[in-house]
Design a protein around this motif. Sequence first.
Motif, mmCIF file in Angstrom:
data_model
loop_
_atom_site.group_PDB
_atom_site.id
_atom_site.type_symbol
_atom_site.label_atom_id
_atom_site.label_comp_id
_atom_site.label_asym_id
_atom_site.label_seq_id
_atom_site.Cartn_x
_atom_site.Cartn_y
_atom_site.Cartn_z
ATOM 1 N N ALA A 21 0.830 -1.217 0.000
ATOM 2 C CA ALA A 21 0.000 0.000 0.000
ATOM 3 C C ALA A 21 0.862 1.264 0.000
ATOM 4 N N ALA A 22 1.947 1.242 0.777
ATOM 5 C CA ALA A 22 2.811 2.432 0.882
ATOM 6 C C ALA A 22 3.411 2.794 -0.476
ATOM 7 N N MET A 23 3.820 1.772 -1.229
ATOM 8 C CA MET A 23 4.427 2.020 -2.550
ATOM 9 C C MET A 23 3.384 2.596 -3.512
ATOM 10 N N GLN A 24 2.183 2.038 -3.463
ATOM 11 C CA GLN A 24 1.132 2.528 -4.362
ATOM 12 C C GLN A 24 0.804 3.979 -4.057
ATOM 13 N N ARG A 25 0.718 4.293 -2.769
ATOM 14 C CA ARG A 25 0.409 5.679 -2.384
ATOM 15 C C ARG A 25 1.549 6.626 -2.758
ATOM 16 N N LEU A 26 2.774 6.136 -2.640
ATOM 17 C CA LEU A 26 3.932 6.976 -2.994
ATOM 18 C C LEU A 26 3.924 7.298 -4.492
ATOM 19 N N ARG A 27 3.685 6.281 -5.311
ATOM 20 C CA ARG A 27 3.671 6.506 -6.762
ATOM 21 C C ARG A 27 2.578 7.494 -7.141
ATOM 22 N N ARG A 28 1.446 7.367 -6.473
ATOM 23 C CA ARG A 28 0.333 8.291 -6.736
ATOM 24 C C ARG A 28 0.720 9.714 -6.305
ATOM 25 N N VAL A 74 13.286 11.241 14.066
ATOM 26 C CA VAL A 74 12.556 11.369 12.806
ATOM 27 C C VAL A 74 11.072 11.695 13.070
ATOM 28 N N GLY A 75 10.609 11.412 14.290
ATOM 29 C CA GLY A 75 9.228 11.738 14.671
ATOM 30 C C GLY A 75 8.924 13.221 14.490
ATOM 31 N N LEU A 76 9.919 14.061 14.689
ATOM 32 C CA LEU A 76 9.716 15.510 14.518
ATOM 33 C C LEU A 76 9.474 15.851 13.043
ATOM 34 N N LEU A 77 10.135 15.123 12.143
ATOM 35 C CA LEU A 77 9.952 15.370 10.708
ATOM 36 C C LEU A 77 8.559 14.951 10.256
ATOM 37 N N THR A 78 8.103 13.791 10.727
ATOM 38 C CA THR A 78 6.766 13.321 10.324
ATOM 39 C C THR A 78 5.687 14.270 10.849
ATOM 40 N N ARG A 113 1.718 18.523 9.648
ATOM 41 C CA ARG A 113 1.207 19.885 9.836
ATOM 42 C C ARG A 113 1.084 20.629 8.512
ATOM 43 N N GLN A 114 1.978 20.306 7.580
ATOM 44 C CA GLN A 114 1.949 20.944 6.264
ATOM 45 C C GLN A 114 0.935 20.284 5.335
ATOM 46 N N GLY A 115 0.309 19.229 5.812
ATOM 47 C CA GLY A 115 -0.672 18.512 4.994
ATOM 48 C C GLY A 115 -0.018 17.724 3.872
ATOM 49 N N ALA A 116 1.248 17.356 4.064
ATOM 50 C CA ALA A 116 1.976 16.621 3.014
ATOM 51 C C ALA A 116 1.921 15.120 3.279
ATOM 52 N N PHE A 117 2.092 14.363 2.219
ATOM 53 C CA PHE A 117 2.172 12.907 2.347
ATOM 54 C C PHE A 117 3.575 12.534 2.820
ATOM 55 N N THR A 118 3.664 11.605 3.762
ATOM 56 C CA THR A 118 4.981 11.192 4.275
ATOM 57 C C THR A 118 5.160 9.700 4.124
ATOM 58 N N LEU A 119 6.259 9.326 3.507
ATOM 59 C CA LEU A 119 6.640 7.909 3.473
ATOM 60 C C LEU A 119 7.944 7.780 4.244
ATOM 61 N N GLY A 120 7.975 6.875 5.207
ATOM 62 C CA GLY A 120 9.177 6.688 6.012
ATOM 63 C C GLY A 120 9.749 5.296 5.821
ATOM 64 N N ALA A 121 11.059 5.217 5.668
ATOM 65 C CA ALA A 121 11.731 3.917 5.556
ATOM 66 C C ALA A 121 13.114 4.054 6.155
ATOM 67 N N SER A 122 13.396 3.216 7.145
ATOM 68 C CA SER A 122 14.699 3.307 7.816
ATOM 69 C C SER A 122 15.258 1.916 8.055
ATOM 70 N N ALA A 179 4.553 4.471 13.953
ATOM 71 C CA ALA A 179 3.548 5.184 14.760
ATOM 72 C C ALA A 179 3.247 6.569 14.197
ATOM 73 N N ALA A 180 4.232 7.210 13.599
ATOM 74 C CA ALA A 180 4.072 8.637 13.288
ATOM 75 C C ALA A 180 3.919 8.964 11.808
ATOM 76 N N ALA A 181 4.427 8.124 10.906
ATOM 77 C CA ALA A 181 4.364 8.466 9.471
ATOM 78 C C ALA A 181 3.079 7.946 8.845
ATOM 79 N N GLU A 182 2.691 8.586 7.754
ATOM 80 C CA GLU A 182 1.472 8.149 7.075
ATOM 81 C C GLU A 182 1.649 6.741 6.507
ATOM 82 N N GLU A 183 2.765 6.514 5.869
ATOM 83 C CA GLU A 183 3.078 5.184 5.340
ATOM 84 C C GLU A 183 4.502 4.825 5.736
ATOM 85 N N THR A 184 4.714 3.548 6.045
ATOM 86 C CA THR A 184 6.035 3.096 6.489
ATOM 87 C C THR A 184 6.432 1.824 5.755
ATOM 88 N N LEU A 185 7.698 1.712 5.451
ATOM 89 C CA LEU A 185 8.220 0.458 4.908
ATOM 90 C C LEU A 185 8.978 -0.239 6.030
#
Lengths: 210, 252
Positions: B39-46, B167-171, B176-185, B196-202
């Motif tokens: 799901a995260a990849m599909q949302r990222l491509r979109r 990285v929680g501060l970045l998410t 707050r900016q209403g942006a989509f966030t994908l996190g992978a670490s 816990a904090a990003a919209e989508e995570t790998l």
Amino acid sequence: MRSPITTAIAIAAGIIVLLGYFVPPEMTQFAFVLTLRSILVGWAVTLAGMATLVGIINLFMVHTGRMVAKRNPDRYSILLVISFIAALGFGLYLTPADAQYQKAITSILTPISASLIAVLAVTLTFAGFRLFQRRKGLIALAFAVSAVFFLLLGAGLLAPLQDMPGVGEIIAFLQRLPLGGGRGILLGIALGSLTAGLRVLLGTHRPYSG
Amino acid sequence: MIWLETIVGLVFVVGSAGLMLFFALPRVRQGRVTFRPIAAMQRLRRAIGLAVEDGTRLHVSIGKSSIFSPTNASALVGLSTLERVAQLSLVSDRPPVATSGDGSLSILSQDTLRAAYRIANVPELYDPDRGRLTGATPNAYIAGTLLVIFDERASTNMLVGNFGAEVGLLTEASERQGAFTLGASDSLTGQAVLFAAAEETLIGEELFALPAYLQSGVIHQASLRLQDVLRWVVVGLILLAAVLAFLGISIL
């Protein structure tokens, strides 16, 4: 087209450093590989230092540009440029080894870092509360339950239960679960790291333009 | 025993390299490649597609790991992602911006962006300020990247690299900016916070599949297939070791 010479240098350096890992010091007939490897690693350390310097100069230039921008000059950039010049100037004059200089720098950096971590704690708490808005299903539930459980365990609130027959064994078993899960994830990361490294060694992934 | 370890290690690495090249052969990869839906990849491509259409900024943050450290593989994935994002958004009004917490990574991110523009025959569009070192320490890096998230008003923030709990501060800023966030670490702490904090995570090795899902090239798909093969090899070895241990046979 990327430079074939740059690619050849990258591949050769990578292969020599990799071979160095496999050659034990006891195998004296291959000692030259270890020597070459240590030379290359030494160069890499110097390059890393220079890269940091270049990066910091770039950071300074970006903020100087933003400070003097005609449209919406950035007031935070002014702070950064002033503190950068002050830290650099005093560092060069007093040397970084000076006790007063170190005291002054850490007196500023430590409270800032501490306050950033305090903000992070609040942010993560709110993120925890919002978890179920963002994620649905069993995985999110398992994540939340395990987070609460290990918080209680870490705080020592479950210590009285650990002495109870049967319950203590169950808690000990649950404590081992994250180790297994963590190792599973790390194995996956290790395999991914191996393939990422191989792509660079084969010259098929070139994070440099040449 | 030393010789055995050396030979086994070399065979493993050379065999893996050979297998990767084999999977990249045109005959072997005949037919359409199908990936497991994530799901995260599909949302990222979109999100990337929407950003290019809307002319909004894409932000790729590639972490604080030095390219010379053992955790650099995640940074390499971040650079591959940046390259692909730059290629996809060449036609966009606002070019992507890359941030990092290490000097060597910031130089490589600039070089990656420059290569993407040069290969596309538009080198004049390249701006070196788009690949930035935002701070030389983990906290400074996060503080500097927060400014980029707020000021550049990116519609998508991709946090792909080595991150700690900070990285929680970045998410939070991205949300707050209403942006989509994908996190992978590649860090376990980073993954837990991002979950816990990003919209989508790998999670786990999904990080290394990111370039393949973004269609970065044949070798990334071959690499993914190799990863699958190696995973089964490791599973087999673990089961074998467990059975041998159960039978009381020690192989080490």
